[in-house]
Design a protein around this motif. Structure first.
Motif, mmCIF file in Angstrom:
data_model
loop_
_atom_site.group_PDB
_atom_site.id
_atom_site.type_symbol
_atom_site.label_atom_id
_atom_site.label_comp_id
_atom_site.label_asym_id
_atom_site.label_seq_id
_atom_site.Cartn_x
_atom_site.Cartn_y
_atom_site.Cartn_z
ATOM 1 N N LEU A 84 0.773 -1.269 -0.005
ATOM 2 C CA LEU A 84 -0.288 0.025 0.295
ATOM 3 C C LEU A 84 0.789 1.348 0.048
ATOM 4 O O LEU A 84 0.608 2.189 -0.692
ATOM 5 C CB LEU A 84 -0.804 -0.025 1.273
ATOM 6 C CG LEU A 84 -2.235 -1.058 0.888
ATOM 7 C CD1 LEU A 84 -2.936 -0.989 2.380
ATOM 8 C CD2 LEU A 84 -2.830 -0.746 -0.063
ATOM 9 N N ASP A 85 1.884 1.170 0.689
ATOM 10 C CA ASP A 85 2.713 2.494 0.922
ATOM 11 C C ASP A 85 3.480 2.641 -0.717
ATOM 12 O O ASP A 85 3.628 3.810 -1.223
ATOM 13 C CB ASP A 85 3.911 2.139 1.773
ATOM 14 C CG ASP A 85 3.327 2.634 3.283
ATOM 15 O OD1 ASP A 85 2.326 3.080 3.320
ATOM 16 O OD2 ASP A 85 4.219 2.303 4.336
ATOM 17 N N ASN A 86 3.879 1.686 -1.141
ATOM 18 C CA ASN A 86 4.503 1.837 -2.531
ATOM 19 C C ASN A 86 3.385 2.494 -3.654
ATOM 20 O O ASN A 86 3.685 3.270 -4.596
ATOM 21 C CB ASN A 86 5.071 0.420 -2.950
ATOM 22 C CG ASN A 86 6.246 0.008 -2.268
ATOM 23 O OD1 ASN A 86 6.971 1.172 -1.992
ATOM 24 N ND2 ASN A 86 6.577 -1.304 -2.244
ATOM 25 N N VAL A 87 2.212 1.737 -3.760
ATOM 26 C CA VAL A 87 1.187 2.150 -4.543
ATOM 27 C C VAL A 87 0.780 3.636 -4.100
ATOM 28 O O VAL A 87 0.480 4.490 -5.043
ATOM 29 C CB VAL A 87 0.015 1.158 -4.543
ATOM 30 C CG1 VAL A 87 -1.103 1.935 -5.287
ATOM 31 C CG2 VAL A 87 0.340 0.032 -5.015
ATOM 32 N N TRP A 146 7.315 11.610 -2.799
ATOM 33 C CA TRP A 146 8.390 11.196 -3.373
ATOM 34 C C TRP A 146 9.742 11.617 -2.577
ATOM 35 O O TRP A 146 10.868 11.105 -2.427
ATOM 36 C CB TRP A 146 8.575 11.791 -4.918
ATOM 37 C CG TRP A 146 9.927 11.172 -5.773
ATOM 38 C CD1 TRP A 146 11.127 11.608 -6.001
ATOM 39 C CD2 TRP A 146 9.824 9.579 -5.945
ATOM 40 N NE1 TRP A 146 11.661 10.676 -6.462
ATOM 41 C CE2 TRP A 146 11.412 9.575 -6.568
ATOM 42 C CE3 TRP A 146 9.353 8.255 -5.986
ATOM 43 C CZ2 TRP A 146 11.853 8.079 -7.198
ATOM 44 C CZ3 TRP A 146 9.678 7.352 -6.534
ATOM 45 C CH2 TRP A 146 10.758 7.281 -6.986
ATOM 46 N N THR A 147 9.811 13.046 -2.300
ATOM 47 C CA THR A 147 10.796 13.588 -1.642
ATOM 48 C C THR A 147 10.904 12.968 -0.115
ATOM 49 O O THR A 147 12.026 12.681 0.148
ATOM 50 C CB THR A 147 10.498 15.035 -1.360
ATOM 51 O OG1 THR A 147 10.452 15.793 -2.768
ATOM 52 C CG2 THR A 147 11.662 15.904 -0.549
ATOM 53 N N LEU A 148 9.699 12.956 0.515
ATOM 54 C CA LEU A 148 9.578 12.297 1.784
ATOM 55 C C LEU A 148 10.383 10.742 1.661
ATOM 56 O O LEU A 148 11.075 10.181 2.596
ATOM 57 C CB LEU A 148 8.284 12.207 2.246
ATOM 58 C CG LEU A 148 7.829 13.601 2.659
ATOM 59 C CD1 LEU A 148 6.402 13.533 3.287
ATOM 60 C CD2 LEU A 148 8.622 14.497 3.761
ATOM 61 N N HIS A 149 9.988 10.052 0.770
ATOM 62 C CA HIS A 149 10.467 8.808 0.409
ATOM 63 C C HIS A 149 11.791 8.578 0.230
ATOM 64 O O HIS A 149 12.510 7.790 0.802
ATOM 65 C CB HIS A 149 9.596 8.232 -0.623
ATOM 66 C CG HIS A 149 10.530 7.206 -1.597
ATOM 67 N ND1 HIS A 149 11.086 7.688 -2.740
ATOM 68 C CD2 HIS A 149 11.102 5.909 -1.311
ATOM 69 C CE1 HIS A 149 11.729 6.784 -3.079
ATOM 70 N NE2 HIS A 149 11.993 5.709 -2.421
ATOM 71 N N LYS A 150 12.497 9.387 -0.590
ATOM 72 C CA LYS A 150 13.658 9.648 -0.644
ATOM 73 C C LYS A 150 14.645 9.954 0.639
ATOM 74 O O LYS A 150 15.579 9.607 0.700
ATOM 75 C CB LYS A 150 13.987 10.758 -1.761
ATOM 76 C CG LYS A 150 13.688 10.329 -2.954
ATOM 77 C CD LYS A 150 14.339 9.201 -3.748
ATOM 78 C CE LYS A 150 15.775 9.688 -4.149
ATOM 79 N NZ LYS A 150 16.367 8.461 -4.912
ATOM 80 N N ARG A 151 13.985 10.944 1.567
ATOM 81 C CA ARG A 151 14.708 10.994 2.665
ATOM 82 C C ARG A 151 14.499 10.265 3.869
ATOM 83 O O ARG A 151 15.361 9.997 4.581
ATOM 84 C CB ARG A 151 14.171 12.637 3.128
ATOM 85 C CG ARG A 151 14.431 13.644 2.358
ATOM 86 C CD ARG A 151 14.054 14.916 2.687
ATOM 87 N NE ARG A 151 14.625 16.128 2.176
ATOM 88 C CZ ARG A 151 14.031 17.362 2.117
ATOM 89 N NH1 ARG A 151 13.394 17.751 3.348
ATOM 90 N NH2 ARG A 151 14.367 18.257 1.397
#
Length: 235
Positions: free
Chosen positions: A148-151, A218-223
Motif C-alpha cells: 500500500l505504501d508503494n502504491v 516522493w521527496t519524503l520517501h527519498k529522505r
C-alpha cells in the motif's frame, strides 16, 4: 467605456473546446482521456517497479501486481460509473448489461457500433484497486503495508493524469466565476440558463494538487526510505 472593459476582461477567459480525440486511423480513434489513463498507469508501473528494486523485492513478485492493478482499476472504474451514475440505464435491460462490460453501443434494431468505454469513475477505480491489491499481496505473500505504501507514492501521479483526461473531456467542471483564468467549457454540463459561462477549471486544480502531492511524497520517501512498509505513505 464599461462595455469595452467587459469585452477586454472576457478575452482573458480560456475558450476550452479541444478535440477529445488524440488521433484517428480509419475507424479507430484514441481519445485523450484513454491515452492519459494509460499514461498514468504506465507512470505508476515505472515508479513502483523502481521502489520494489530499491527495497530488494524480487521482480517476479512485482510483475503480477501490474496485472492485478490494471484489471482492478479498469473493472472498478467502469462498474463504478455504471452503478453509481447510470444504474437506470445499465441495470434495466439486457442491452445495458452488455454495454456495461463491452465497449459497444447497441441500437434498437440490433446493430452495434464500437464506442469505447464512455464512463469511468475514479472512485470506483480506487475501490477496484484495493480489492485487487488484497488478492495480490495474499498470493505473493507480501506485507500489506509495504504494498500500500508503494502504491500510495505512485497513485497521485496517476490521479494527475486522469484529471487532465477529465479536462480534455470538459467534464467535472467547477463553479461559475469571473476570475481571469476561468475556462469556458462547451458542454451541456456547463450551461446556465442555456448559456455558456466562465467556470473554474476544477480538473486542472486537482491535477496540480496531485502533482504537488506526488512531489512531496516522493521527496519524503527519498529522505526516509525505511518508513516504507510502516503505513506512513498510505496513511
Amino acid at each position: 467605456m464599461e462595455t469595452i472593459l467587459i469585452v477586454r476582461k472576457c478575452m482573458l477567459y480560456i475558450d476550452w473546446q479541444p478535440s477529445i480525440e488524440a488521433f484517428r486511423v480509419g475507424i479507430f480513434s484514441l481519445k485523450w482521456y484513454s491515452l492519459l489513463w494509460m499514461f498514468g498507469l504506465m507512470i505508476a508501473y515505472m515508479i513502483v517497479k523502481h521502489l520494489y528494486k530499491q527495497q530488494g523485492i524480487p521482480e517476479e513478485k512485482f510483475y503480477p501486481q501490474f496485472f492485478y492493478c490494471f484489471i482492478g482499476v479498469l473493472a472498478g472504474a467502469r462498474l463504478g460509473h455504471c452503478l453509481f451514475y447510470q444504474p437506470d440505464y445499465f441495470l434495466t435491460s439486457g442491452k445495458g448489461i452488455i454495454e456495461m462490460f463491452l465497449p459497444v453501443h447497441i441500437q434498437d434494431n440490433g446493430t452495434w457500433s464500437y464506442i469505447g468505454y464512455r464512463g469511468l469513475a475514479s472512485h470506483g477505480g480506487t475501490i477496484g484497486l484495493f480489492v485487487a491489491l488484497a488478492f495480490y499481496w495474499r498470493k505473493e505473500n507480501l506485507k500489506p503495508m509495504m504494498v500500500l505504501d508503494n502504491v500510495a507514492i505512485a497513485a497521485p501521479a496517476t490521479a494527475c493524469c486522469i484529471r487532465l483526461g477529465n479536462l480534455m473531456n470538459s467534464e467535472i467542471i467547477g463553479k461559475t466565476t469571473d476570475m481571469p483564468w476561468a475556462f469556458i467549457f462547451h458542454s451541456q454540463e456547463a450551461l446556465v440558463n442555456g448559456e455558456l459561462v466562465p467556470r473554474h477549471p476544477a480538473q486542472l486544480y486537482e491535477a496540480l494538487a496531485y502533482a504537488v502531492l506526488f512531489f512531496i511524497m516522493w521527496t519524503l520517501h527519498k529522505r526516509m526510505p525505511k518508513k516504507i512498509g510502516t503505513g506512513s505513505a498510505s496513511v
